[in-house]
Design a protein around this motif. Structure first.
Motif, PDB file in Angstrom:
ATOM      1  N   HIS A 181      -8.828   6.569  -3.891  1.00  0.00           N
ATOM      2  CA  HIS A 181      -9.602   6.599  -2.226  1.00  0.00           C
ATOM      3  C   HIS A 181      -8.908   6.555  -1.159  1.00  0.00           C
ATOM      4  CE1 HIS A 181     -10.734   3.056  -5.678  1.00  0.00           C
ATOM      5  NE2 HIS A 181     -11.410   3.363  -4.674  1.00  0.00           N
ATOM      6  N   VAL A 182      -8.639   7.460  -0.622  1.00  0.00           N
ATOM      7  CA  VAL A 182      -7.856   8.319  -0.088  1.00  0.00           C
ATOM      8  C   VAL A 182      -9.790   8.871   1.361  1.00  0.00           C
ATOM      9  CG1 VAL A 182      -7.070  10.517   1.123  1.00  0.00           C
ATOM     10  CG2 VAL A 182      -6.275   9.277  -0.386  1.00  0.00           C
ATOM     11  N   ASN A 183      -9.490   8.536   2.628  1.00  0.00           N
ATOM     12  CA  ASN A 183     -10.454   8.558   3.562  1.00  0.00           C
ATOM     13  C   ASN A 183     -12.059   7.585   2.913  1.00  0.00           C
ATOM     14  OD1 ASN A 183      -8.923   9.938   4.936  1.00  0.00           O
ATOM     15  ND2 ASN A 183      -9.449  11.916   3.824  1.00  0.00           N
ATOM     16  N   ARG A 184     -11.571   6.604   2.124  1.00  0.00           N
ATOM     17  CA  ARG A 184     -12.522   5.414   2.139  1.00  0.00           C
ATOM     18  C   ARG A 184     -12.246   4.607   2.500  1.00  0.00           C
ATOM     19  NH1 ARG A 184     -13.832   6.884  -3.718  1.00  0.00           N
ATOM     20  NH2 ARG A 184     -15.317   5.078  -3.877  1.00  0.00           N
ATOM     21  N   MET A 185     -13.424   3.108   2.599  1.00  0.00           N
ATOM     22  CA  MET A 185     -12.976   2.635   2.650  1.00  0.00           C
ATOM     23  C   MET A 185     -12.877   1.117   1.087  1.00  0.00           C
ATOM     24  SD  MET A 185     -15.554  -0.662   4.632  1.00  0.00           S
ATOM     25  CE  MET A 185     -16.178   1.170   5.793  1.00  0.00           C
ATOM     26  N   VAL A 186     -11.979   0.363   1.302  1.00  0.00           N
ATOM     27  CA  VAL A 186     -11.755  -0.395   0.320  1.00  0.00           C
ATOM     28  C   VAL A 186     -11.293  -2.128   0.440  1.00  0.00           C
ATOM     29  CG1 VAL A 186     -10.879   1.622  -1.194  1.00  0.00           C
ATOM     30  CG2 VAL A 186      -9.056  -0.210   0.078  1.00  0.00           C
ATOM     31  N   SER A 187     -11.665  -2.993  -0.458  1.00  0.00           N
ATOM     32  CA  SER A 187     -11.570  -3.813  -0.502  1.00  0.00           C
ATOM     33  C   SER A 187     -11.191  -4.532  -1.128  1.00  0.00           C
ATOM     34  CB  SER A 187     -12.617  -4.734  -0.582  1.00  0.00           C
ATOM     35  OG  SER A 187     -12.839  -6.482  -0.601  1.00  0.00           O
ATOM     36  N   LEU A 188      -9.455  -5.398  -0.114  1.00  0.00           N
ATOM     37  CA  LEU A 188      -8.813  -6.018  -1.605  1.00  0.00           C
ATOM     38  C   LEU A 188      -8.211  -7.850  -1.072  1.00  0.00           C
ATOM     39  CD1 LEU A 188      -5.566  -3.028  -0.549  1.00  0.00           C
ATOM     40  CD2 LEU A 188      -6.627  -3.480  -2.710  1.00  0.00           C
ATOM     41  N   ARG A 189      -8.733  -8.362  -2.484  1.00  0.00           N
ATOM     42  CA  ARG A 189      -7.836  -8.835  -2.470  1.00  0.00           C
ATOM     43  C   ARG A 189      -6.765  -9.472  -3.700  1.00  0.00           C
ATOM     44  NH1 ARG A 189     -12.891 -12.024  -0.850  1.00  0.00           N
ATOM     45  NH2 ARG A 189     -14.351 -11.161  -0.235  1.00  0.00           N
ATOM     46  N   VAL A 190      -5.316  -9.404  -2.964  1.00  0.00           N
ATOM     47  CA  VAL A 190      -3.978  -9.471  -3.292  1.00  0.00           C
ATOM     48  C   VAL A 190      -3.882 -10.217  -3.267  1.00  0.00           C
ATOM     49  CG1 VAL A 190      -2.654  -7.369  -4.596  1.00  0.00           C
ATOM     50  CG2 VAL A 190      -5.122  -7.379  -3.954  1.00  0.00           C
ATOM     51  N   THR A 191      -2.576 -10.837  -4.031  1.00  0.00           N
ATOM     52  CA  THR A 191      -1.361 -11.552  -3.629  1.00  0.00           C
ATOM     53  C   THR A 191      -0.129 -11.192  -4.406  1.00  0.00           C
ATOM     54  OG1 THR A 191      -1.148 -12.497  -5.799  1.00  0.00           O
ATOM     55  CG2 THR A 191      -2.327 -13.434  -3.305  1.00  0.00           C
TER      56      THR A 191
ATOM     57  N   GLY B  53       5.221 -17.484   2.392  1.00  0.00           N
ATOM     58  CA  GLY B  53       6.522 -18.044   2.429  1.00  0.00           C
ATOM     59  C   GLY B  53       6.858 -16.946   1.609  1.00  0.00           C
ATOM     60  N   ALA B  54       7.301 -16.677   0.354  1.00  0.00           N
ATOM     61  CA  ALA B  54       7.956 -15.334  -0.404  1.00  0.00           C
ATOM     62  C   ALA B  54       6.650 -15.051  -0.740  1.00  0.00           C
ATOM     63  CB  ALA B  54       9.097 -16.051  -1.800  1.00  0.00           C
ATOM     64  N   SER B  55       5.502 -14.655  -0.644  1.00  0.00           N
ATOM     65  CA  SER B  55       4.369 -13.578  -0.783  1.00  0.00           C
ATOM     66  C   SER B  55       3.852 -13.066   0.006  1.00  0.00           C
ATOM     67  CB  SER B  55       3.808 -15.082  -2.118  1.00  0.00           C
ATOM     68  OG  SER B  55       2.996 -15.639  -1.510  1.00  0.00           O
ATOM     69  N   PHE B  56       3.009 -12.450  -0.236  1.00  0.00           N
ATOM     70  CA  PHE B  56       1.819 -12.348   0.256  1.00  0.00           C
ATOM     71  C   PHE B  56       0.758 -12.278   0.621  1.00  0.00           C
ATOM     72  CE2 PHE B  56       6.260  -9.788   0.709  1.00  0.00           C
ATOM     73  CZ  PHE B  56       5.718 -10.288   2.121  1.00  0.00           C
ATOM     74  N   THR B  57      -0.628 -12.302   0.863  1.00  0.00           N
ATOM     75  CA  THR B  57      -2.255 -12.599   0.414  1.00  0.00           C
ATOM     76  C   THR B  57      -1.934 -11.047   1.975  1.00  0.00           C
ATOM     77  OG1 THR B  57      -1.517 -14.673   0.357  1.00  0.00           O
ATOM     78  CG2 THR B  57      -4.334 -13.506   0.406  1.00  0.00           C
ATOM     79  N   VAL B  58      -2.901  -9.907   1.043  1.00  0.00           N
ATOM     80  CA  VAL B  58      -3.972  -9.427   1.330  1.00  0.00           C
ATOM     81  C   VAL B  58      -5.641  -9.077   1.314  1.00  0.00           C
ATOM     82  CG1 VAL B  58      -4.254  -6.768   1.808  1.00  0.00           C
ATOM     83  CG2 VAL B  58      -2.215  -7.444   1.085  1.00  0.00           C
ATOM     84  N   ASP B  59      -6.265 -10.296   2.110  1.00  0.00           N
ATOM     85  CA  ASP B  59      -7.348 -10.098   1.880  1.00  0.00           C
ATOM     86  C   ASP B  59      -8.258  -9.681   2.942  1.00  0.00           C
ATOM     87  OD1 ASP B  59      -9.943 -10.989   1.539  1.00  0.00           O
ATOM     88  OD2 ASP B  59      -9.342 -13.058   1.656  1.00  0.00           O
ATOM     89  N   GLY B  60      -8.268  -7.738   2.378  1.00  0.00           N
ATOM     90  CA  GLY B  60      -9.648  -7.466   3.788  1.00  0.00           C
ATOM     91  C   GLY B  60     -10.454  -5.888   3.439  1.00  0.00           C
ATOM     92  N   VAL B  61     -10.531  -5.936   4.201  1.00  0.00           N
ATOM     93  CA  VAL B  61     -11.413  -3.973   4.592  1.00  0.00           C
ATOM     94  C   VAL B  61     -10.946  -3.306   4.664  1.00  0.00           C
ATOM     95  CG1 VAL B  61     -13.710  -2.688   4.064  1.00  0.00           C
ATOM     96  CG2 VAL B  61     -13.387  -5.555   3.686  1.00  0.00           C
ATOM     97  N   PHE B  62     -10.212  -2.286   4.191  1.00  0.00           N
ATOM     98  CA  PHE B  62      -9.369  -1.243   4.902  1.00  0.00           C
ATOM     99  C   PHE B  62     -10.265   0.723   4.452  1.00  0.00           C
ATOM    100  CE2 PHE B  62      -6.799  -4.765   3.218  1.00  0.00           C
ATOM    101  CZ  PHE B  62      -6.192  -5.477   4.294  1.00  0.00           C
ATOM    102  N   THR B  63      -9.480   1.394   5.701  1.00  0.00           N
ATOM    103  CA  THR B  63      -9.494   2.296   4.977  1.00  0.00           C
ATOM    104  C   THR B  63      -8.037   2.897   4.475  1.00  0.00           C
ATOM    105  OG1 THR B  63     -11.059   3.011   6.925  1.00  0.00           O
ATOM    106  CG2 THR B  63      -9.909   4.901   5.741  1.00  0.00           C
ATOM    107  N   VAL B  64      -8.256   4.090   3.826  1.00  0.00           N
ATOM    108  CA  VAL B  64      -7.043   4.238   3.151  1.00  0.00           C
ATOM    109  C   VAL B  64      -6.173   6.368   3.771  1.00  0.00           C
ATOM    110  CG1 VAL B  64      -6.209   5.206   0.788  1.00  0.00           C
ATOM    111  CG2 VAL B  64      -7.647   3.289   0.674  1.00  0.00           C
ATOM    112  N   LYS B  65      -5.695   5.586   3.959  1.00  0.00           N
ATOM    113  CA  LYS B  65      -4.966   6.960   4.802  1.00  0.00           C
ATOM    114  C   LYS B  65      -4.201   7.818   4.319  1.00  0.00           C
ATOM    115  CE  LYS B  65      -6.896   6.045   9.321  1.00  0.00           C
ATOM    116  NZ  LYS B  65      -6.505   5.928  11.145  1.00  0.00           N
ATOM    117  N   ALA B  66      -4.316   9.210   3.890  1.00  0.00           N
ATOM    118  CA  ALA B  66      -2.895   9.808   3.331  1.00  0.00           C
ATOM    119  C   ALA B  66      -2.080  10.268   4.434  1.00  0.00           C
ATOM    120  CB  ALA B  66      -3.277  10.947   1.981  1.00  0.00           C
TER     121      ALA B  66
END
Length: 150
Positions: free
Chosen positions: A53-63, A103-116
């Motif tokens: 998804h380089v140069n594209r918009m993606v949505s992530l809902r990842v822990t 705590g000892a984990s991370f939540t990624v919840d957003g819409v991003f542009t992927v850059k190489a």
């Protein structure tokens, strides 16, 4: 006395309009979303998703739990969340904003542009930059193609 806009003014206005239409079109199309819990076992799926998804918009809902070790790590370095994996190849994904530590984990919840960002010492570098709140809301309110981390 009024002055006509002239050819340069029309061309400049046209260029700005085309850029605005292109930016808006990107947010209106379907957005791919990856959701689930990131682990060593599914790191290749995460890596392929980002690389595809380089140069594209993606949505992530990842822990992801904080992890260290050869072949897979998830950790915070100053203001960046860094995911390093050897699968499907050696790569590093940096999340600049749009994540939270719990705590000892991370939540990624957003819409991003992927850059190489190139390669350093044989490691492919990708950066996930969050889009504006308005772009994220528009992207998630439209068609979302969801994929699970398996």
């Amino acid at each position: 006395m009024t002055h006509p806009i002239g050819r340069r003014g029309v061309l400049a206005s046209g260029s700005l309009l085309l850029a605005a239409v292109a930016a808006r079109a990107q947010t209106r199309g379907a957005v791919d979303e990856l959701h689930g819990t990131l682990t060593r076992g599914n790191a290749a799926t995460f890596g392929r998703f980002v690389a595809d998804h380089v140069n594209r918009m993606v949505s992530l809902r990842v822990t992801a739990a904080q992890a260290t070790g050869a072949g897979f790590s998830v950790d915070q370095d100053r203001d960046l969340l860094l995911v390093n994996t050897d699968q499907p190849e050696k790569l590093q994904v940096s999340v600049t904003r749009g994540y939270a530590r719990q705590g000892a984990s991370f939540t990624v919840d957003g819409v991003f542009t992927v850059k190489a960002e190139g390669m350093q010492q044989g490691i492919l570098i990708y950066v996930l930059d969050p889009v504006t709140d308005a772009q994220a809301q528009e992207a998630r309110s439209g068609e979302v193609r969801r994929s699970a981390l398996n």
